[in-house]
Scaffold this motif. Structure first.
Motif, mmCIF file in Angstrom:
data_model
loop_
_atom_site.group_PDB
_atom_site.id
_atom_site.type_symbol
_atom_site.label_atom_id
_atom_site.label_comp_id
_atom_site.label_asym_id
_atom_site.label_seq_id
_atom_site.Cartn_x
_atom_site.Cartn_y
_atom_site.Cartn_z
ATOM 1 N N UNK A 1 0.828 -1.215 0.000
ATOM 2 C CA UNK A 1 0.000 0.000 0.000
ATOM 3 C C UNK A 1 0.862 1.265 0.000
ATOM 4 N N UNK A 2 1.949 1.224 0.768
ATOM 5 C CA UNK A 2 2.753 2.443 0.918
ATOM 6 C C UNK A 2 3.945 2.495 -0.034
ATOM 7 N N UNK A 3 3.950 1.646 -1.055
ATOM 8 C CA UNK A 3 5.067 1.684 -2.005
ATOM 9 C C UNK A 3 5.091 3.052 -2.680
ATOM 10 N N UNK A 4 6.272 3.474 -3.072
ATOM 11 C CA UNK A 4 6.421 4.822 -3.630
ATOM 12 C C UNK A 4 5.563 5.017 -4.880
ATOM 13 N N UNK A 5 5.021 6.207 -5.006
ATOM 14 C CA UNK A 5 4.274 6.553 -6.222
ATOM 15 C C UNK A 5 5.174 7.241 -7.239
ATOM 16 N N UNK A 6 6.468 7.371 -6.901
ATOM 17 C CA UNK A 6 7.415 7.928 -7.879
ATOM 18 C C UNK A 6 7.490 7.006 -9.095
ATOM 19 N N UNK A 7 7.898 7.540 -10.253
ATOM 20 C CA UNK A 7 8.168 6.624 -11.364
ATOM 21 C C UNK A 7 9.260 5.636 -10.928
ATOM 22 N N UNK A 8 9.226 4.429 -11.498
ATOM 23 C CA UNK A 8 10.153 3.387 -11.041
ATOM 24 C C UNK A 8 11.619 3.818 -11.080
ATOM 25 N N UNK A 9 11.971 4.594 -12.126
ATOM 26 C CA UNK A 9 13.391 4.942 -12.297
ATOM 27 C C UNK A 9 13.841 6.136 -11.494
ATOM 28 N N UNK A 10 12.938 6.756 -10.736
ATOM 29 C CA UNK A 10 13.320 7.996 -10.036
ATOM 30 C C UNK A 10 13.761 7.720 -8.614
ATOM 31 N N UNK A 11 14.867 8.344 -8.222
ATOM 32 C CA UNK A 11 15.296 8.250 -6.831
ATOM 33 C C UNK A 11 14.567 9.305 -6.014
ATOM 34 N N UNK A 12 14.626 9.081 -4.701
ATOM 35 C CA UNK A 12 13.972 9.992 -3.769
ATOM 36 C C UNK A 12 14.694 11.341 -3.769
ATOM 37 N N UNK A 13 13.944 12.412 -3.791
ATOM 38 C CA UNK A 13 14.555 13.739 -3.728
ATOM 39 C C UNK A 13 15.068 13.996 -2.310
ATOM 40 N N UNK A 14 16.236 14.585 -2.245
ATOM 41 C CA UNK A 14 16.790 14.906 -0.929
ATOM 42 C C UNK A 14 16.679 16.414 -0.748
ATOM 43 N N UNK B 1 18.053 22.189 -16.355
ATOM 44 C CA UNK B 1 16.642 22.603 -16.464
ATOM 45 C C UNK B 1 16.558 24.074 -16.875
ATOM 46 N N UNK B 2 17.418 24.870 -16.255
ATOM 47 C CA UNK B 2 17.427 26.304 -16.586
ATOM 48 C C UNK B 2 17.751 26.503 -18.069
ATOM 49 N N UNK B 3 18.749 25.771 -18.531
ATOM 50 C CA UNK B 3 19.180 25.903 -19.931
ATOM 51 C C UNK B 3 18.069 25.450 -20.892
ATOM 52 N N UNK B 4 17.443 24.329 -20.563
ATOM 53 C CA UNK B 4 16.390 23.805 -21.441
ATOM 54 C C UNK B 4 15.189 24.751 -21.458
ATOM 55 N N UNK B 5 14.888 25.315 -20.307
ATOM 56 C CA UNK B 5 13.773 26.279 -20.254
ATOM 57 C C UNK B 5 14.114 27.552 -21.020
ATOM 58 N N UNK B 6 15.353 27.959 -20.867
ATOM 59 C CA UNK B 6 15.800 29.178 -21.561
ATOM 60 C C UNK B 6 15.607 29.039 -23.068
ATOM 61 N N UNK B 7 15.896 27.838 -23.577
ATOM 62 C CA UNK B 7 15.760 27.608 -25.027
ATOM 63 C C UNK B 7 14.356 27.116 -25.392
ATOM 64 N N UNK C 1 13.750 15.036 -13.343
ATOM 65 C CA UNK C 1 13.726 16.503 -13.455
ATOM 66 C C UNK C 1 12.404 17.105 -12.980
ATOM 67 N N UNK C 2 11.258 16.399 -13.140
ATOM 68 C CA UNK C 2 10.022 16.979 -12.592
ATOM 69 C C UNK C 2 10.102 17.261 -11.093
ATOM 70 N N UNK C 3 10.970 16.534 -10.364
ATOM 71 C CA UNK C 3 11.124 16.824 -8.928
ATOM 72 C C UNK C 3 11.647 18.242 -8.706
ATOM 73 N N UNK C 4 12.283 18.807 -9.759
ATOM 74 C CA UNK C 4 12.877 20.147 -9.649
ATOM 75 C C UNK C 4 12.194 21.129 -10.606
ATOM 76 N N UNK C 5 11.010 20.775 -11.039
ATOM 77 C CA UNK C 5 10.217 21.673 -11.873
ATOM 78 C C UNK C 5 10.509 21.578 -13.361
ATOM 79 N N UNK C 6 11.342 20.632 -13.780
ATOM 80 C CA UNK C 6 11.666 20.498 -15.210
ATOM 81 C C UNK C 6 10.832 19.403 -15.856
ATOM 82 N N UNK C 7 9.771 19.802 -16.532
ATOM 83 C CA UNK C 7 8.910 18.790 -17.161
ATOM 84 C C UNK C 7 9.118 18.856 -18.673
#
Ligand code: SF4
Ligand code: SF4
Length: 720
Positions: free
Chosen positions: A234-247, A500-506, A526-532
């Motif tokens: 029930x409490x397994x992470x809802x993160x995508x499988x390949x994503x590590x936990x954000x620190x 993320x900044x660079x990709x958003x800039x372009x 990257x979505x953990x840091x606002x980069x979608x």
């Protein structure tokens, strides 16, 4: 009457002991760090309960042990009704469950499952005693056998109680529905009524006493998973499988005294501690682990068991100190053993390739990688203790933006091609802001000579398909994946924020990359840091171009091809179709799967930052995988990852098999089928016209090629 009083006391004592232990276990969990695991995706949670817990899907991937467990699990669910009946019979003559207690089909189900559980227990016993697969190495096998005896005793006593109940006319069901109980009842028919009544009481008492003992015992044993598995899933992470936990770190505010990651058992989160309760010691994770299978000390199972042992060892003192006050708690914590190296050797933590095979195999959704990476974070960021060869890769990522320490200008050298190829003109994203895709080349693609050729060929394919694309060129930096998986979260966050900044800039919307690690971190982390961003791996992208008819493979490529699935595509992201569709579209190729493929793929050894670490023990992981490829009937192993490309090519060279097998990226095979390809010598050639490395130039350092001893046992057959 006396009988009822004694049983009532026993039940109360048992429930008291059970409640005491459960409360203690919950208190232990509360020693762990906080983590928000409140379910939000209820559709997924319900599906997990239905499929993983009640459907036993992960267990059933291994047919025989899976069926055995399926019957035992469902036996306990269904036979809970017989337990209620047994206790009820001690208090009320002619007891039957309210509403359903005389319903024939329930009696039939009970009968069938008594037999099925007994069969399951016999099978489990035979597997353990006679087959004794390596996955049980290190498990508490004696304890497991006691549990099997207890389950067998519970089943036999319920069968006997039902049978004798039939003979004394104290059975709630029509015996036409209960053939097994009825069959056993025949053995008692000749006995006197008094004897049968006495036997009925005896069997019910045996059954009840075993149940009561079992209830308390499981809370102290590995069978705790009977209680915790449902919660763990029930409490397994809802993160995508390949994503590590954000620190959560503030890079600007970090100081020498800060501690990071998991250094003590209490630094693990409550969910990681719950993971340790839930381990069934089945060893499925161990049997799939590339480190364990090549003779390294890392076993994901033993790691989880060690964490549980440490929690049970330190937990009582920590709880007592906590009750006394903060100061006492801090003093007790200071005396607690460090996780590394006191509880788990450092080497174990560094052996992990983060391939995800353990998480994939675990029937109760234990998340080994999170715990391992948390311990790495502590070793790197708090203790500054890590394999010395990692130092330069980490420093290079911090200072030059790539693990190889190469200059940014060299990121576009691949466009020159080899001496036999014409240079390609690829615009910088600022010159082509409306480009269909941004081609994220990646560090391995930019700096490793084998992979520069892949990048060149893929760019050529995009040109042939009429795709408008651009690159970031010298502006591109490492996406941060190796730093994150090594545990250097501060370097990862620095690199990811820059990217993320660079990709958003372009104003980049769609990104294509040849690297599964770039794909995974940009898409999932990257979505953990606002980069979608819309990120696509080149194998999927090429498959789409072929499907749309923008690329038409027509030249025969007479090769016997197999495909090595990268862990970060197949296992972490469920993507394996694109590569196969591309290969199958190439005329002349004969395709065959490796023994382990798709979700079950076997790591090349480079993930988790291990590309930049030495393998000091056992057989090299890349050689193990190479041996599997060499054992196939193929002459070409296709890859979809620059790191797999390097590792398998190194493995083939190490095995002296360069004349028997070559490594080619899927893009290179496709290009051969689309145009005359100078790299292959001739269209439709056998690929031996040109040997890799002829135009190698200054090759950045790859894995060390030290001699190793072949101590590996090889991957274990999942059916054992
Ligand atoms: S992620 Fe891979 S290498 Fe790491 S423990 Fe799990 S199976 Fe072993
Ligand atoms: S961690 Fe999971 S797969 Fe590994 S032994 Fe424990 S229950 Fe089995």
């Amino acid at each position: 009457m006396l009988e009822k009083i004694v049983m009532s006391i026993l039940i109360l004592v048992t429930l008291g002991a059970f409640a005491f232990r459960v409360n203690q276990l919950v208190e232990f969990l509360r020693l762990g760090a906080a983590e928000d695991r409140v379910p939000t995706d209820w559709a997924r949670k319900i599906k997990d309960q239905v499929v993983v817990v009640f459907g036993q899907r992960k267990l059933l991937q291994w047919t025989i042990p899976g069926l055995m467990h399926f019957f035992i699990f469902w036996g306990f669910v269904i036979l809970f009704t017989t337990i209620l009946e047994a206790f009820g019979a001690l208090y009320v003559d002619d007891f039957a469950l309210p509403l359903i207690g005389r319903w024939g089909p329930l009696g039939a189900l009970q009968d069938v499952f008594v037999a099925a559980v007994l069969m399951g227990v016999i099978t489990a016993f035979m597997i353990r005693r006679f087959q004794n697969p390596g996955r049980f190495k290190g498990s508490h096998t004696r304890e497991a056998e006691y549990i099997l005896y207890a389950i067998a005793a519970i089943m036999l006593t319920i069968l006997l109680a039902r049978a004798i109940g039939i003979t004394v006319d104290n059975f709630p069901y029509d015996t036409a529905w209960t053939p097994f109980s009825n069959g056993v009842a025949q053995f008692f028919e000749g006995l006197a009524l008094d004897t049968r009544e006495a036997l009925e009481t005896t069997f019910i008492w045996w059954h009840s006493l075993i149940i009561l003992g079992f209830l308390v015992y499981i809370t102290y044993s590995k069978h705790l998973h009977i209680i915790t598995s449902g919660f763990n899933v029930l409490f397994v992470s809802e993160r995508p499988k390949g994503a590590l936990k954000k620190m959560d770190i503030d890079i600007e505010e970090m100081s020498e005294d800060d501690t990071f990651g998991a250094g003590k058992i209490t630094d693990l989160t409550w969910k990681q501690l719950l993971d340790s309760y839930t381990c069934t010691e089945c060893g499925r994770c161990q049997s799939q682990c590339p480190a364990w299978n090549t003779g390294k000390p890392l076993s994901p199972k033993l790691l989880i068991m060690d964490l549980r042992d440490q929690l049970f060892a330190a937990g009582p003192d920590l709880l007592a100190a906590k009750r006394e006050g903060d100061e006492q708690y801090r003093a007790a914590l200071a005396k607690t053993q460090s996780l590394n190296p006191d509880v788990i050797e450092d080497e174990v933590i560094w052996d992990c390739t983060t391939c995800g095979a353990c998480v994939q195999a675990c029937p109760v959704d234990i998340e080994h990688i999170d715990a391992i990476v948390d311990m790495r974070r502590n070793l790197i960021m708090t203790e500054s203790r890590f394999p010395r060869e990692m130092q330069s890769a980490l420093q290079n990522m911090e200072t030059t933006g790539n693990p190889w320490g190469q200059p940014p200008q060299a990121r576009v050298e691949w466009m020159q091609g080899t001496s036999k190829q014409e240079p390609l003109e690829v615009p910088h994203i600022s010159e082509a802001p409306d480009a269909e895709v941004l081609f994220w080349v990646g560090c391995a693609g930019a700096y490793d000579d084998r992979n520069k050729r892949v990048v060149y060929d893929f760019a050529k394919l995009m040109q042939r398909a009429g795709v408008t694309f651009a690159v970031l060129g010298p502006e591109e930096n490492c996406n941060g994946d190796p730093a994150r998986r090594m545990g250097a979260e501060y370097i990862y966050q620095m690199l990811s924020e820059q990217a993320i900044e660079l990709l958003n800039e372009h104003k980049v919307k769609k990104i294509v990359t040849i690297c599964p690690h770039c794909f995974n971190t940009m898409f999932n982390e990257y979505p953990q840091f606002g980069g979608v961003f819309d990120v696509v791996h080149h194998t999927e992208f090429l498959a789409e171009l072929v499907r749309e008819g923008r690329l038409k493979p027509e030249v025969e490529v007479m090769k016997k091809v197999t495909y090595h699935d990268p862990c970060y595509m197949a296992r972490h992201n469920d993507k394996w179709r694109g590569a196969r569709q591309v290969i199958e579209s190439i005329p002349g190729t004969e395709y065959g799967e490796l023994h382990r493929h798709k979700h079950q793929t076997f790591c090349c050894g480079a993930g988790g930052g291990r590309m930049w670490m030495e393998e000091r023990m056992g057989k090299k992981v890349n050689v193990e995988r190479t041996d599997e490829a060499l054992a196939s009937a193929s002459d070409t192993v296709a890859v979809g990852c620059p790191f797999c490309n390097i590792m398998l090519a190194d493995g083939i060279t190490e095995r002296g098999a360069d004349d028997r097998m070559e490594v080619k990226d899927v893009a290179q095979l496709l290009l051969q089928s689309i145009e005359f390809h100078p790299e292959s010598g001739a269209a439709g050639g056998n690929g031996n016209g040109h040997k890799e490395g002829e135009d190698a130039g200054d090759k950045p350092p790859t894995k060390a090629q030290e001699e190793t001893t072949d101590t590996a046992t090889g991957p274990e057959d999942p059916q054992t």
